[in-house]
Scaffold this active site. Structure first.
Site, PDB file in Angstrom:
ATOM      1  N   TYR A  92      28.404  69.542  56.974  1.00 30.09           N
ATOM      2  CA  TYR A  92      28.928  69.461  55.603  1.00 30.09           C
ATOM      3  C   TYR A  92      30.266  70.178  55.546  1.00 30.09           C
ATOM      4  O   TYR A  92      30.394  71.305  56.002  1.00 30.09           O
ATOM      5  CB  TYR A  92      27.952  70.118  54.619  1.00 30.09           C
ATOM      6  CG  TYR A  92      28.454  70.133  53.188  1.00 30.09           C
ATOM      7  CD1 TYR A  92      28.587  68.944  52.464  1.00 30.09           C
ATOM      8  CD2 TYR A  92      28.796  71.333  52.563  1.00 30.09           C
ATOM      9  CE1 TYR A  92      29.033  68.953  51.151  1.00 30.09           C
ATOM     10  CE2 TYR A  92      29.250  71.347  51.246  1.00 30.09           C
ATOM     11  CZ  TYR A  92      29.366  70.155  50.548  1.00 30.09           C
ATOM     12  OH  TYR A  92      29.812  70.155  49.249  1.00 30.09           O
ATOM     13  N   ASP A 194      35.107  74.690  61.124  1.00 34.10           N
ATOM     14  CA  ASP A 194      34.871  74.939  59.705  1.00 34.10           C
ATOM     15  C   ASP A 194      34.074  76.233  59.616  1.00 34.10           C
ATOM     16  O   ASP A 194      32.845  76.237  59.767  1.00 34.10           O
ATOM     17  CB  ASP A 194      34.121  73.756  59.091  1.00 34.10           C
ATOM     18  CG  ASP A 194      33.823  73.987  57.606  1.00 34.10           C
ATOM     19  OD1 ASP A 194      34.036  75.120  57.134  1.00 34.10           O
ATOM     20  OD2 ASP A 194      33.379  73.039  56.944  1.00 34.10           O
ATOM     21  N   LYS A 221      34.455  80.809  50.711  1.00 33.76           N
ATOM     22  CA  LYS A 221      33.380  81.761  50.360  1.00 33.76           C
ATOM     23  C   LYS A 221      33.823  83.218  50.422  1.00 33.76           C
ATOM     24  O   LYS A 221      34.395  83.720  49.480  1.00 33.76           O
ATOM     25  CB  LYS A 221      32.155  81.500  51.252  1.00 33.76           C
ATOM     26  CG  LYS A 221      31.678  80.031  51.093  1.00 33.76           C
ATOM     27  CD  LYS A 221      30.240  79.857  51.428  1.00 33.76           C
ATOM     28  CE  LYS A 221      29.826  78.420  51.544  1.00 33.76           C
ATOM     29  NZ  LYS A 221      29.227  77.862  50.353  1.00 33.76           N
TER      30      LYS A 221
HETATM   31  C1  LIG Z   1      30.686  74.681  56.049  1.00 31.66           C
HETATM   32  C2  LIG Z   1      31.219  74.366  54.689  1.00 31.66           C
HETATM   33  N1  LIG Z   1      32.414  73.769  54.580  1.00 31.66           N
HETATM   34  C3  LIG Z   1      32.958  73.485  53.373  1.00 31.66           C
HETATM   35  C4  LIG Z   1      32.293  73.783  52.210  1.00 31.66           C
HETATM   36  C5  LIG Z   1      32.908  73.450  50.886  1.00 31.66           C
HETATM   37  O1  LIG Z   1      33.281  74.625  50.239  1.00 31.66           O
HETATM   38  P1  LIG Z   1      33.407  74.636  48.631  1.00 31.66           P
HETATM   39  O2  LIG Z   1      32.040  74.564  48.076  1.00 31.66           O
HETATM   40  O3  LIG Z   1      34.091  75.944  48.353  1.00 31.66           O
HETATM   41  O4  LIG Z   1      34.255  73.482  48.266  1.00 31.66           O
HETATM   42  C6  LIG Z   1      31.040  74.393  52.285  1.00 31.66           C
HETATM   43  C7  LIG Z   1      30.307  74.728  51.049  1.00 31.66           C
HETATM   44  O5  LIG Z   1      29.184  75.135  51.044  1.00 31.66           O
HETATM   45  C8  LIG Z   1      30.484  74.689  53.549  1.00 31.66           C
HETATM   46  O6  LIG Z   1      29.293  75.253  53.662  1.00 31.66           O
END
Ligand SMILES: Cc1ncc(COP(=O)(O)O)c(C=O)c1O
Length: 334
Positions: A92, A194, A221
């Site tokens: 994700y 990521d 985060k």
């Molecule tokens: C690994 C990862 N990448 C990207 C995101 C997207 O971040 P945001 O919710 O701040 O858009 C998340 C959100 O949980 C995530 O866990």
């Protein structure tokens, strides 16, 4: 008493209302929340991240992790002139179609592990996005190398979460991440970590724990201290693709990215998250997993706690969990 193990989806690294973060936000809010120009809090947080995260020479702040991964992908496409992106099955990367392809690879739709199918999460996905995404099985170095070799000429980037958050904190093996590093390097494909979730696992992210350095790193985060945030950083040569001095820079505009309040909160939060604090909560995470696993072994419930460092999740099965298919079949057995 409230015990909050979610901490706003792992973003509140110090829990709620850490006094340094509260103070930083109070002080900054009296001076102004957002300006259409760089601010000193932004520079201070950027310097901390550049100092800590090995892959980051330059970075850009975004308002969410979603935007961070999106900008990383655009940068990789501009730099390579290639279109397709490889992502992991069950991975994700935010709330847009490409970031969610095969997020939930249901067994009747996902195809074989040698060539997983690009599965849409809902009915909004354009076919073009599914065609542009090559799906890779997680934690399978041999299959990953074969798939990357097969698609090398058309792949701009491989994007990977070093711990598969949405599938219940499934850690990538070092061997798997090393394989991705070697094969992408061989083909001139941009490797994107990521680290929106995994950045907390070491003071320089999980890349510093494994000493595996991607070209681009996405963040979010914890770098916002509990306020909306994201970021992308990496090698100077790649980040230059965003430079307004270029003839056709990768366009990145955003009203609230790098706003002074988030930057103040993030700066205070990261400042308070030094190496000893990282270590302390990683040990707590292991203690939590050990406690759960002991309780499972003493009960009639099949289950296990998995994860890495301070990141933990529960799976109601005794079978090993190495990828999203394992995680999903455990959910379906219930
Ligand atoms: C690994 C990862 N990448 C990207 C995101 C997207 O971040 P945001 O919710 O701040 O858009 C998340 C959100 O949980 C995530 O866990």
């Amino acid at each position: 008493m409230l015990l909050d193990f979610m901490n706003n989806f792992t973003s509140l690294i110090h829990g709620h209302a850490h006094p340094d973060v509260v103070r930083a936000v109070q002080e900054q809010s009296a001076k102004g929340s957002a300006y259409a120009a760089a601010n000193v809090n932004q520079i201070e947080l950027a310097e901390m991240l550049v100092d800590r995260v090995p892959s980051i020479e330059q970075l850009r702040f975004t308002s969410s992790g979603t935007e961070g991964t999106l900008m990383a992908i655009r940068c990789a496409r501009a730099a390579t002139g290639r279109q397709k992106i490889m992502k992991m099955e069950g991975g994700y990367h935010g709330s847009y179609e490409l970031a969610e392809v095969s997020l939930v690879p249901f067994p009747d739709e996902c195809g074989s592990l040698d060539a997983p199918v690009s599965v849409p999460v809902d009915d909004s996905f354009p076919g073009s996005v599914l065609n542009d995404t090559v799906v890779c099985p997680y934690n399978d170095p041999g299959r990953a190398e074969a798939l990357i070799d097969a698609h090398a000429g058309e792949l701009a980037a491989v994007i990977v979460e070093p711990i598969l958050g949405s599938m219940g904190m499934v850690p990538a093996s070092k061997l798997f991440l090393q394989a991705l590093r070697h094969v992408t390097e061989r083909h001139g494909i941009v490797l994107i970590f990521d680290e929106v979730i995994s950045l907390r696992l070491g003071s320089g992210g999980i890349q510093s724990v494994h000493a595996i350095i991607p070209e681009l790193t996405c963040m979010g985060k914890i770098i916002g201290g509990g306020l909306p945030v994201g970021g992308v950083g990496g090698k100077r040569a790649l980040m230059q693709h965003f430079s307004p001095e270029r003839k056709r820079p990768v366009m990145h505009a955003s009203t609230f990215s790098g706003n002074a309040l988030t930057m103040a909160a993030g700066g205070a939060s990261i400042q308070a998250y030094g190496a000893s604090e990282v270590e302390r909560i990683n040990v707590l995470g292991q203690r939590l997993r050990d406690g759960f696993n002991k309780a499972f072994s003493q009960s009639a419930i099949s289950g296990q706690a998995i994860g890495q460092g301070s990141l933990t999740n529960l799976h109601l099965t005794d079978a090993p969990i190495n990828d999203s298919r394992d995680a999903l079949s455990a959910m379906r057995r219930r």
